[in-house]
Design an enzyme around this catalytic site. Structure first.
Site, PDB file in Angstrom:
ATOM      1  N   LYS A  13       0.907  -1.254   0.084  1.00 42.79           N
ATOM      2  CA  LYS A  13      -0.107   0.183   0.227  1.00 42.79           C
ATOM      3  C   LYS A  13       0.880   1.296  -0.061  1.00 42.79           C
ATOM      4  CE  LYS A  13      -2.208  -0.064   3.839  1.00 42.79           C
ATOM      5  NZ  LYS A  13      -1.936  -1.047   4.919  1.00 42.79           N
ATOM      6  N   ARG A  85      -9.541   1.727   9.321  1.00 39.25           N
ATOM      7  CA  ARG A  85      -9.151   0.271   9.689  1.00 39.25           C
ATOM      8  C   ARG A  85     -10.291  -0.282  10.280  1.00 39.25           C
ATOM      9  NH1 ARG A  85      -3.229   1.493   9.402  1.00 39.25           N
ATOM     10  NH2 ARG A  85      -2.240  -0.296  10.144  1.00 39.25           N
ATOM     11  N   ARG A 124      11.328  -6.485   5.304  1.00 38.53           N
ATOM     12  CA  ARG A 124      11.290  -5.151   5.700  1.00 38.53           C
ATOM     13  C   ARG A 124      11.766  -4.989   7.221  1.00 38.53           C
ATOM     14  NH1 ARG A 124       5.783  -1.620   5.560  1.00 38.53           N
ATOM     15  NH2 ARG A 124       5.560  -2.686   7.865  1.00 38.53           N
ATOM     16  N   ARG A 130      11.677  -1.839  11.987  1.00 36.50           N
ATOM     17  CA  ARG A 130      10.592  -1.207  12.568  1.00 36.50           C
ATOM     18  C   ARG A 130      10.200  -1.973  13.625  1.00 36.50           C
ATOM     19  NH1 ARG A 130       5.715   0.858   8.577  1.00 36.50           N
ATOM     20  NH2 ARG A 130       4.608  -0.300  10.073  1.00 36.50           N
ATOM     21  N   ARG A 141      -0.995  -7.594  13.760  1.00 36.04           N
ATOM     22  CA  ARG A 141      -1.488  -6.717  12.789  1.00 36.04           C
ATOM     23  C   ARG A 141      -2.310  -7.345  11.863  1.00 36.04           C
ATOM     24  NH1 ARG A 141       3.674  -4.682  11.232  1.00 36.04           N
ATOM     25  NH2 ARG A 141       3.112  -3.007  10.003  1.00 36.04           N
TER      26      ARG A 141
HETATM   27  P1  AMP Z   1       0.849   1.135   9.215  1.00 34.21           P
HETATM   28  O1  AMP Z   1       2.221   1.858   9.018  1.00 34.21           O
HETATM   29  O2  AMP Z   1      -0.431   1.474   8.347  1.00 34.21           O
HETATM   30  O3  AMP Z   1       1.246  -0.292   9.231  1.00 34.21           O
HETATM   31  O4  AMP Z   1       0.407   1.775  10.554  1.00 34.21           O
HETATM   32  C1  AMP Z   1       1.330   1.494  11.795  1.00 34.21           C
HETATM   33  C2  AMP Z   1       0.534   1.380  13.060  1.00 34.21           C
HETATM   34  O5  AMP Z   1      -0.086   2.620  13.466  1.00 34.21           O
HETATM   35  C3  AMP Z   1      -0.413   0.318  13.126  1.00 34.21           C
HETATM   36  O6  AMP Z   1      -0.333  -0.868  13.565  1.00 34.21           O
HETATM   37  C4  AMP Z   1      -1.343   0.943  14.275  1.00 34.21           C
HETATM   38  O7  AMP Z   1      -0.771   0.764  15.626  1.00 34.21           O
HETATM   39  C5  AMP Z   1      -1.113   2.419  13.868  1.00 34.21           C
HETATM   40  N1  AMP Z   1      -2.465   2.965  13.236  1.00 34.21           N
HETATM   41  C6  AMP Z   1      -2.221   3.304  11.847  1.00 34.21           C
HETATM   42  N2  AMP Z   1      -3.464   3.818  11.438  1.00 34.21           N
HETATM   43  C7  AMP Z   1      -4.058   3.584  12.102  1.00 34.21           C
HETATM   44  C8  AMP Z   1      -5.807   3.579  12.107  1.00 34.21           C
HETATM   45  N3  AMP Z   1      -6.411   3.960  11.154  1.00 34.21           N
HETATM   46  N4  AMP Z   1      -6.497   2.984  13.574  1.00 34.21           N
HETATM   47  C9  AMP Z   1      -5.568   2.605  14.347  1.00 34.21           C
HETATM   48  N5  AMP Z   1      -4.416   2.378  14.350  1.00 34.21           N
HETATM   49  C10 AMP Z   1      -3.520   2.909  13.314  1.00 34.21           C
END
Ligand code: AMP
Length: 190
Positions: A13, A85, A124, A130, A141
């Site tokens: 994404k 989400r 990654r 990370r 996740r």
């Molecule tokens: P991502 O980079 O999109 O995988 O987001 C990393 C982390 O940020 C996720 O595992 C959540 O802890 C938090 N996060 C990002 N977007 C959201 C969202 N829309 N709702 C809740 N937590 C989020």
């Protein structure tokens, strides 16, 4: 142009959203990046969300909804990545876009299996280190994606603007498929 990109962690994404942002000259609004930057800066928001991010849990809906509402009100076009989400987040997004009269032009779903997603996230982890790419956080996740975010996908699937694309190919193959899909739904011309 207003695009929402959906798909599990490891579906590519972020990479595809970056390419779309460059093609359409629109900001890439990635909630994960916004939260990670806040955590790195050590702001009040950052201190609050850092342990949640590290575990791979979800930040509370009300906090996310306020954050994204404020951001989208400022932007005419965007490619939104990482939000919504959960169903409450999706309802809030639809209500916000309705309020400000800025409907989505396209919703792109990147489909990949859990095996491919896990392999990419592990690669990654080795490259970027990370905190939320640990084996436990990766499992958490992907579990949350199936439990909560698939309902968001179902909500947009019934909508004609959703296009599903196979996300398992190379970056270029997936980008080509997205372009073809945007042409098909009339958002992009040849
Ligand atoms: P991502 O980079 O999109 O995988 O987001 C990393 C982390 O940020 C996720 O595992 C959540 O802890 C938090 N996060 C990002 N977007 C959201 C969202 N829309 N709702 C809740 N937590 C989020």
């Amino acid at each position: 142009m207003r695009i929402l990109i959906l798909g599990p962690q490891g579906s590519g994404k972020g990479t595809q959203a970056n390419l779309l942002a460059a093609v359409y000259r629109i900001p890439h609004v990635a909630t994960g990046d916004i939260l990670r930057e806040a955590a790195a800066r050590g702001s009040e928001l950052g201190r609050r969300v850092e342990p949640i991010l590290d575990r791979g849990d979800l930040v509370p809906d009300d906090l996310m909804i306020d954050l994204i509402r404020e951001r989208l009100e400022r932007e005419d076009g965007f490619v939104l990545d990482g939000f919504p989400r959960t169903l409450p987040q999706a309802e809030a997004l639809d209500a916000t876009l309705d309020d400000i009269g800025k409907p989505l032009d396209a919703v792109i779903l990147l489909e990949v299996s859990d095996d491919v997603a896990t392999r990419r996230l592990q690669a990654r982890a080795a490259e970027e280190g990370r905190a939320d790419d640990s084996p436990e956080a990766i499992r958490n996740r992907l579990r949350l994606y199936h439990e909560l975010t698939e309902a968001v996908v179902a909500r947009y699937r019934s909508d004609s603007v959703l296009v599903a694309v196979d996300g398992e190919g190379s970056v270029e193959e997936v980008a080509d498929q997205i372009e073809g899909a945007l042409i098909r739904i009339g958002v992009r011309s040849r």
